[in-house]
Design a protein around this motif. Sequence first.
Motif, PDB file in Angstrom:
ATOM      1  N   LEU A 326       0.829  -1.211   0.000  1.00  0.00           N
ATOM      2  CA  LEU A 326       0.000   0.000   0.000  1.00  0.00           C
ATOM      3  C   LEU A 326       0.863   1.259   0.000  1.00  0.00           C
ATOM      4  O   LEU A 326       0.574   2.233  -0.711  1.00  0.00           O
ATOM      5  CB  LEU A 326      -0.933  -0.010   1.213  1.00  0.00           C
ATOM      6  N   ASN A 327       1.928   1.250   0.788  1.00  0.00           N
ATOM      7  CA  ASN A 327       2.833   2.403   0.801  1.00  0.00           C
ATOM      8  C   ASN A 327       3.516   2.578  -0.555  1.00  0.00           C
ATOM      9  O   ASN A 327       3.696   3.703  -1.039  1.00  0.00           O
ATOM     10  CB  ASN A 327       3.891   2.229   1.893  1.00  0.00           C
ATOM     11  N   LEU A 328       3.883   1.455  -1.166  1.00  0.00           N
ATOM     12  CA  LEU A 328       4.567   1.516  -2.459  1.00  0.00           C
ATOM     13  C   LEU A 328       3.671   2.106  -3.538  1.00  0.00           C
ATOM     14  O   LEU A 328       4.081   3.015  -4.274  1.00  0.00           O
ATOM     15  CB  LEU A 328       5.039   0.121  -2.855  1.00  0.00           C
ATOM     16  N   VAL A 329       2.450   1.593  -3.653  1.00  0.00           N
ATOM     17  CA  VAL A 329       1.574   2.086  -4.719  1.00  0.00           C
ATOM     18  C   VAL A 329       1.182   3.541  -4.477  1.00  0.00           C
ATOM     19  O   VAL A 329       0.952   4.299  -5.433  1.00  0.00           O
ATOM     20  CB  VAL A 329       0.323   1.194  -4.868  1.00  0.00           C
ATOM     21  N   SER A 330       1.119   3.946  -3.209  1.00  0.00           N
ATOM     22  CA  SER A 330       0.819   5.350  -2.914  1.00  0.00           C
ATOM     23  C   SER A 330       1.930   6.253  -3.425  1.00  0.00           C
ATOM     24  O   SER A 330       1.672   7.342  -3.948  1.00  0.00           O
ATOM     25  CB  SER A 330       0.633   5.543  -1.407  1.00  0.00           C
ATOM     26  N   GLU A 331       3.175   5.797  -3.276  1.00  0.00           N
ATOM     27  CA  GLU A 331       4.298   6.607  -3.742  1.00  0.00           C
ATOM     28  C   GLU A 331       4.453   6.551  -5.261  1.00  0.00           C
ATOM     29  O   GLU A 331       4.856   7.530  -5.881  1.00  0.00           O
ATOM     30  CB  GLU A 331       5.585   6.153  -3.054  1.00  0.00           C
ATOM     31  N   LEU A 332       4.139   5.401  -5.851  1.00  0.00           N
ATOM     32  CA  LEU A 332       4.211   5.301  -7.311  1.00  0.00           C
ATOM     33  C   LEU A 332       3.117   6.126  -7.978  1.00  0.00           C
ATOM     34  O   LEU A 332       3.320   6.688  -9.056  1.00  0.00           O
ATOM     35  CB  LEU A 332       4.084   3.840  -7.743  1.00  0.00           C
ATOM     36  N   GLY A 333       1.957   6.184  -7.341  1.00  0.00           N
ATOM     37  CA  GLY A 333       0.819   6.881  -7.922  1.00  0.00           C
ATOM     38  C   GLY A 333      -0.089   5.915  -8.654  1.00  0.00           C
ATOM     39  O   GLY A 333       0.378   5.037  -9.392  1.00  0.00           O
ATOM     40  N   ALA A 334      -1.391   6.064  -8.460  1.00  0.00           N
ATOM     41  CA  ALA A 334      -2.357   5.128  -9.044  1.00  0.00           C
ATOM     42  C   ALA A 334      -2.245   5.054 -10.558  1.00  0.00           C
ATOM     43  O   ALA A 334      -2.505   4.004 -11.158  1.00  0.00           O
ATOM     44  CB  ALA A 334      -3.777   5.537  -8.635  1.00  0.00           C
ATOM     45  N   GLU A 335      -1.848   6.146 -11.185  1.00  0.00           N
ATOM     46  CA  GLU A 335      -1.768   6.172 -12.648  1.00  0.00           C
ATOM     47  C   GLU A 335      -0.540   5.442 -13.180  1.00  0.00           C
ATOM     48  O   GLU A 335      -0.431   5.214 -14.393  1.00  0.00           O
ATOM     49  CB  GLU A 335      -1.758   7.624 -13.141  1.00  0.00           C
ATOM     50  N   ASN A 336       0.373   5.051 -12.306  1.00  0.00           N
ATOM     51  CA  ASN A 336       1.640   4.455 -12.746  1.00  0.00           C
ATOM     52  C   ASN A 336       1.811   3.000 -12.337  1.00  0.00           C
ATOM     53  O   ASN A 336       2.913   2.460 -12.458  1.00  0.00           O
ATOM     54  CB  ASN A 336       2.818   5.260 -12.176  1.00  0.00           C
ATOM     55  N   VAL A 337       0.753   2.352 -11.866  1.00  0.00           N
ATOM     56  CA  VAL A 337       0.938   1.016 -11.321  1.00  0.00           C
ATOM     57  C   VAL A 337      -0.264   0.127 -11.612  1.00  0.00           C
ATOM     58  O   VAL A 337      -1.404   0.596 -11.700  1.00  0.00           O
ATOM     59  CB  VAL A 337       1.195   1.097  -9.792  1.00  0.00           C
ATOM     60  N   PHE A 338       0.021  -1.163 -11.788  1.00  0.00           N
ATOM     61  CA  PHE A 338      -1.005  -2.199 -11.855  1.00  0.00           C
ATOM     62  C   PHE A 338      -0.498  -3.365 -11.019  1.00  0.00           C
ATOM     63  O   PHE A 338       0.687  -3.717 -11.080  1.00  0.00           O
ATOM     64  CB  PHE A 338      -1.253  -2.659 -13.295  1.00  0.00           C
ATOM     65  N   ILE A 339      -1.388  -3.972 -10.242  1.00  0.00           N
ATOM     66  CA  ILE A 339      -0.996  -5.088  -9.382  1.00  0.00           C
ATOM     67  C   ILE A 339      -1.724  -6.353  -9.828  1.00  0.00           C
ATOM     68  O   ILE A 339      -2.953  -6.360  -9.957  1.00  0.00           O
ATOM     69  CB  ILE A 339      -1.318  -4.804  -7.906  1.00  0.00           C
ATOM     70  N   SER A 340      -0.944  -7.404 -10.061  1.00  0.00           N
ATOM     71  CA  SER A 340      -1.507  -8.714 -10.385  1.00  0.00           C
ATOM     72  C   SER A 340      -1.069  -9.706  -9.317  1.00  0.00           C
ATOM     73  O   SER A 340       0.122  -9.979  -9.156  1.00  0.00           O
ATOM     74  CB  SER A 340      -1.024  -9.177 -11.762  1.00  0.00           C
ATOM     75  N   ILE A 341      -2.034 -10.221  -8.567  1.00  0.00           N
ATOM     76  CA  ILE A 341      -1.754 -11.164  -7.482  1.00  0.00           C
ATOM     77  C   ILE A 341      -2.456 -12.481  -7.782  1.00  0.00           C
ATOM     78  O   ILE A 341      -3.657 -12.497  -8.086  1.00  0.00           O
ATOM     79  CB  ILE A 341      -2.231 -10.606  -6.128  1.00  0.00           C
ATOM     80  N   TYR A 342      -1.704 -13.568  -7.707  1.00  0.00           N
ATOM     81  CA  TYR A 342      -2.295 -14.895  -7.898  1.00  0.00           C
ATOM     82  C   TYR A 342      -2.035 -15.715  -6.644  1.00  0.00           C
ATOM     83  O   TYR A 342      -0.883 -15.955  -6.271  1.00  0.00           O
ATOM     84  CB  TYR A 342      -1.701 -15.598  -9.118  1.00  0.00           C
ATOM     85  N   GLU A 343      -3.114 -16.123  -5.987  1.00  0.00           N
ATOM     86  CA  GLU A 343      -3.020 -16.968  -4.797  1.00  0.00           C
ATOM     87  C   GLU A 343      -3.351 -18.394  -5.213  1.00  0.00           C
ATOM     88  O   GLU A 343      -4.364 -18.642  -5.864  1.00  0.00           O
ATOM     89  CB  GLU A 343      -3.990 -16.459  -3.729  1.00  0.00           C
ATOM     90  N   SER A 344      -2.495 -19.353  -4.812  1.00  0.00           N
ATOM     91  CA  SER A 344      -2.577 -20.698  -5.387  1.00  0.00           C
ATOM     92  C   SER A 344      -3.010 -21.757  -4.380  1.00  0.00           C
ATOM     93  O   SER A 344      -2.262 -22.669  -4.051  1.00  0.00           O
ATOM     94  CB  SER A 344      -1.217 -21.083  -5.990  1.00  0.00           C
ATOM     95  N   GLY A 345      -4.226 -21.626  -3.859  1.00  0.00           N
ATOM     96  CA  GLY A 345      -4.807 -22.691  -3.044  1.00  0.00           C
ATOM     97  C   GLY A 345      -4.163 -22.872  -1.690  1.00  0.00           C
ATOM     98  O   GLY A 345      -3.788 -23.992  -1.317  1.00  0.00           O
ATOM     99  N   SER A 346      -4.059 -21.798  -0.914  1.00  0.00           N
ATOM    100  CA  SER A 346      -3.428 -21.876   0.410  1.00  0.00           C
ATOM    101  C   SER A 346      -4.293 -22.642   1.399  1.00  0.00           C
ATOM    102  O   SER A 346      -5.521 -22.708   1.270  1.00  0.00           O
ATOM    103  CB  SER A 346      -3.175 -20.463   0.949  1.00  0.00           C
ATOM    104  N   TYR A 347      -3.640 -23.187   2.434  1.00  0.00           N
ATOM    105  CA  TYR A 347      -4.350 -23.885   3.499  1.00  0.00           C
ATOM    106  C   TYR A 347      -4.625 -22.970   4.693  1.00  0.00           C
ATOM    107  O   TYR A 347      -5.491 -23.264   5.511  1.00  0.00           O
ATOM    108  CB  TYR A 347      -3.542 -25.102   3.964  1.00  0.00           C
ATOM    109  N   ASP A 348      -3.849 -21.879   4.813  1.00  0.00           N
ATOM    110  CA  ASP A 348      -4.102 -20.926   5.893  1.00  0.00           C
ATOM    111  C   ASP A 348      -5.073 -19.855   5.377  1.00  0.00           C
ATOM    112  O   ASP A 348      -5.773 -20.072   4.384  1.00  0.00           O
ATOM    113  CB  ASP A 348      -2.791 -20.315   6.395  1.00  0.00           C
ATOM    114  N   ASN A 349      -5.113 -18.706   6.025  1.00  0.00           N
ATOM    115  CA  ASN A 349      -6.053 -17.656   5.608  1.00  0.00           C
ATOM    116  C   ASN A 349      -5.361 -16.588   4.763  1.00  0.00           C
ATOM    117  O   ASN A 349      -5.618 -15.395   4.926  1.00  0.00           O
ATOM    118  CB  ASN A 349      -6.719 -17.020   6.832  1.00  0.00           C
ATOM    119  N   THR A 350      -4.475 -17.032   3.874  1.00  0.00           N
ATOM    120  CA  THR A 350      -3.854 -16.096   2.935  1.00  0.00           C
ATOM    121  C   THR A 350      -4.921 -15.383   2.112  1.00  0.00           C
ATOM    122  O   THR A 350      -4.804 -14.182   1.826  1.00  0.00           O
ATOM    123  CB  THR A 350      -2.881 -16.850   2.012  1.00  0.00           C
TER     124      THR A 350
END
Length: 651
Positions: A326-350
């Motif tokens: 969150l701190n990183l994207v705030s400094e980069l600026g919303a217009e300069n960033v895209f986030i792609s997150i892939y979660e692969s079947g965790s057993y905990d509460n990831t």
Amino acid sequence: MVNFTIVNGQVYTPGLAIVDAPQPNTPLGGDNLQVAIDVSGNGQLPWPSTSDSSTRFHSITLFLTSQSKSHNFTISNGTKPASNSSYAYPVLDLEPSSTVKHVNWIWPECFVGDGSGSKDSARGEYNISMHQAFRWNDTDYYTVFDLPISVTNSISSSDDRIDCDLLENKLLTAAEIDESSDTLPGQPWVEGASTTSSPGAAETGIGSHFHAGFKRIVGAMFAVTAVLHLLDSSCSPCPIACSRQPEQPIDPMTLLSARRALRYRLARALILILLSWSLIELHLIQHRIYEAENTQLTPRKERIYIASVNWNNEQVLRSHWNKAVLNLVSELGAENVFISIYESGSYDNTKGALRELDWELDKLGIARNVTLSSVTHQDEIAAPARGDGWITTPKGNRQLRRIPYLARVRNLSLLPLQDLARKGIFFDKILFLNDVVFTPSDVFELLDTNEGDYGAACSLDFSKPPHYYDTFALRDSIGHEAIMHTWPYFSSRVSRSAMKRISPVPVTSCWNGMVAMPAKPFLDHPPLRFRGIPDSLAQLHLEGSECCLIHVDNPLSEKGVYLNPLVRVGYNGAAYAAVHPIMSWLSAWRIVQGTWTNRVRRLGDTAWLKGEMIRRRIDRWAALDAKHQEDGQICIIDEMQILHRYGWIHV
């Protein structure tokens, strides 16, 4: 006029306190202002002191002042704060059993930003103003000491930062400060020393640090020379000219003694040369570390695609990672960033932790794709063994290989990149983020590796410092694995020399927690993608990391693949803190020990033998079919890795 005395890297104030960190004129930023104060006079003052001691502290208060900015902020005023985010606890009450007091002051809101800021910004040149009330030799004194620093490094926004107005005090003039401050007859802990005056930062910071270190080296060399000379005068036999009369035959025993004396002198000279060499090398490396870690960085204006794969890492997500993102994207600026997150079947509460991050990103208006997969490792293993990525183990079982699976998951995190490109949305760099503890400053330092010109730039990762973590993907400039898990790591002269210079280290492959790569190859035709070695080659008990093979396949690797020693990340908070101490991350002992351990290990390096064994297997495989070809030999090791319900295993 700035007044201070520096001895062995410590700043001796006009009082009893000694400042261990920061050094004068250091550019600062990050989450906190950190000040380390020795209250024992380097062991000369008993701690804690008694009320009847002839020399003792009464109080230490700290302020952050700037005449040019007209600010005087409270760091610690000797009273307990109402909250941890306002001002620091009384200095002398910190860490009661320790003689070094570590002040951690959260930067207030007005310092958020990077660089010197605008004319109206609070950022810029400041003094850490230390007010000491103390007794010295039964006489009470009050002194004010200003340590110059600059608030120019990146400081990210945070809910913990309070309004600067709540910390503001009346700014005293120089005349008022001088009038209230007593003049001491000398410095209590430096015999015969008086406070040094310097009109500018250039004469007091790194220069004094360098000369103090040089004096230590010269002093040590003289001490060694004196000891060896003493041994020589007491132990070495008399030369031939002293032991025989003219015209007399040479006594064989005298000749033998003379030869022994010559060998002794040669050995003595060699020892002196090696000691001198080690001391000079030590100082040069420490000097380079100091220079490198105190260089101001201006973040590059780039558009960044952040890709991350997550599995069973809820703890670090909640403790560090989510907030850092969150701190990183705030400094980069919303217009300069895209986030792609892939979660692969965790057993905990990831999944739960990532949902919380998704909500926060939505509030910031960050473009993103967060995929939470319900397919677990067990589901993958239980699927029919069809297609690529399966192998027959020595026990005859068909098992799912680990690396092709990881490559497939990493490639899923890149799918939005192509979709965005079709819409005319492009990015300069891809930032691959593991589940590591990091700060926005780490990312900006990584992106600036080699002035932003590279095929890939990697951090250095730690789980149990001082040993680095990712041995599977890291290869030096000639394609060899690291020869040791601690600094300076490499056998290759090019990689090793760069590491000693604390400059970007040329390597052939790295991953190590955080990687920046130009986005263009991932949009080529065909696009660059992660992969494993062919199943038929893996059947020969061989495996190669997808994070190494990506560099082999990347056409831009010819621009250089670099490991940046200034960017150190951890897989937990303790590991990150260990490689980001207030003082240098490499102690003198670790430098000397690492340098000589590396030299000894290079003498018995058998990397060529392992490489030859693997090459023969690859040649045997290639001879079976003209289509068999694998360019990633540097990545291949003698292992067979299969996916397991709770991770992966060797077979």
